[in-house]
Design an enzyme around this catalytic site. Sequence first.
Site, mmCIF file in Angstrom:
data_model
loop_
_atom_site.group_PDB
_atom_site.id
_atom_site.type_symbol
_atom_site.label_atom_id
_atom_site.label_comp_id
_atom_site.label_asym_id
_atom_site.label_seq_id
_atom_site.Cartn_x
_atom_site.Cartn_y
_atom_site.Cartn_z
ATOM 1 N N GLY A 290 0.820 -1.198 0.000
ATOM 2 C CA GLY A 290 0.000 0.000 0.000
ATOM 3 C C GLY A 290 0.858 1.253 0.000
ATOM 4 O O GLY A 290 1.982 1.266 -0.529
ATOM 5 N N SER A 291 0.354 2.313 0.631
ATOM 6 C CA SER A 291 0.961 3.639 0.468
ATOM 7 C C SER A 291 2.322 3.801 1.130
ATOM 8 O O SER A 291 3.033 4.761 0.826
ATOM 9 C CB SER A 291 0.003 4.708 0.997
ATOM 10 N N THR A 292 2.729 2.909 2.033
ATOM 11 C CA THR A 292 4.092 3.019 2.568
ATOM 12 C C THR A 292 5.124 2.816 1.463
ATOM 13 O O THR A 292 6.253 3.304 1.554
ATOM 14 C CB THR A 292 4.330 2.003 3.699
#
Length: 635
Positions: A290-292
């Site tokens: 995801g966004s990490t």
Amino acid sequence: MFLKNIDKRIKIFVLFLFLAFFLIILKVFYVQIFDYKKLSALANDLWSRDLPVEANRGRILDRNGVVLADNLTTTSLVVVPNQIKDKKDAATKLSEILGVSYKEMYAHVSKVTSIERVHPEGRRLSYEIAQKISDLKLDGVYLVKESKRNYPYGALLSHVLGYVGIDNQGLSGLELQYDKYLTGESGAIKYFSDAKGNKLDLADVYLEPQDGMDIQLTIDINIQQSLERELDNVVDMFSPDMALAIVMNPNTGEIYGMSSRPNFDPNNYQQYSQEVLSRNLPIWATYEPGSTQKIITTAAAVEEGVVDLDNDHFYDAGKVKVDTAVIKCWKAGGHGAQTFMEVLQNSCNPGFVKMGQELGKDRLFSYLDKFGFGAQTGVDLSGEGKGIIFPLSRVGNIELATTAFGQGISVTPIQQVTAVSAVVNGGNLYTPYVVKNILEKESGNVIKENNKKLVRKVISKKTSNIMRRALENVVALGGGRSAYIDGYRIGGKTGTAQKVENGQYLVNNYIMSFMSIVPANDPEAVFYLAIDNPKHTAMLSSYTTTPIARRILLDIIDALGIERQKNQIEKDLEWSDKVVYKVPNVVGMSVDEAKKALTTFTIEYAGSGEKVVGQSPEAGTSVEEGTMVRLLLGE
């Protein structure tokens, strides 16, 4: 003539007797002088019997010397069947004390062997049971010392430490990985018996066991206890499918803390399933980040010069079409005009699609390779996963777009922490590790030492400086604001990744995560928290993970002795935030003047006099409205 022949034969016979006697004397002399030790040893082997005395396993210590795994002294039952005169009586009494059947015990005491260990019912006996057996004073029944592994902190660090079996052999984790160092050499009580097993009236010989070597870890127990406490809170609040956390020193690869849920108590490992025992999730689990993952995409884009975070702009209309796929921003209608710094702050997927397109698949995937994705990090723990990265030949426009914002690829938590450490430490990718030293038991001297191992240089120091500032912006101005700590420069990035099952994305089933660094200007720790499918919460990581992460970050700051920093980016306040004010300097003022200056605070006085001679908190500290300010009065 006849008498002469008789005399000659007598002389030959006497000579033969003399020679035989001389040879016997020579043989006795040789045996007594030259062969004594060898023959004595052979004789001892025939007569001697060994009652085993188990060695202690080496201890496992944290970086500060706190004992995480040690030993308890217990006793076990051993019988010498030939010395037991009344086998039925012995079997009856022992079976009653141990709570086993007479048939089982009789099989032990009548077995045709020199020494029989009563296993498993006679192993690791409690003091009370051992005393009852000792009080019987039965011939041929012995109690011998055994060492039992003990984990004084229970389930703390359980998947890293592992556990041992009933024979004190390592079965998982560090106990298995370093078993040859931890295992000592057993000793014995040597007694002597005749061929029938009857004990001879000779002194017993005690052969002292040699304990195993100690192992010192990179783990800090204060950080580890913080992880364990907060993961327990996560389980209580959200009932997740799993949860995990890692804290690493980005400048060396040393792991300060690592834990996951579900976990287990290695003192009672038999009560858990093999699935729970064998899966060290921080190194084993693989999932879409995801966004990490946007941290990596941004670092690659900055390093390659395809974006200037402060000066290049992107207009987010809320969605972008890539071939047949429509990729949406989490914010309905989009964020409008933004700098690319704001694209990262706002975690805007269409903005990252643009970054990926500017990089192109060759460059983006080369950075995934440089940062170590798709390969094991080499951490000194067994069971590490590799993740899954698209082969470059299968990367089309859609795969390029989704990879740029962390979807469609699979990574492990330890890979993410190791990669982000390289992003913020100046660009150096290090191998993570948990074992710091192997120590000699008696002296404490270092036998083997692990030091940081540079894998490769990934990005420049200039890019790393930019990324640290960008991640601090995310916490002060973007989705990580709930992790903001006044006076301590925190950087980070949230992630909310939809889970995949049988090739399909699940509905309302996410892994929520938060990657953070402290302090952002000179990182001493990288911290990652992930919660799989939390219940009873908003489907956004910024609401779920960041408040928990903030509590752990405060403990990391305390454990590492991180000092307060200046030039912190002011937080963009949210509706739920309390108003924060800087404490003015009132030292030297009169009491009335100080009251007027501190109208937004609560005041407490100490001492007597009309002048303020001291204050706490000190001037310039940012605190919430209504915070207590203590004034010391004097003349």
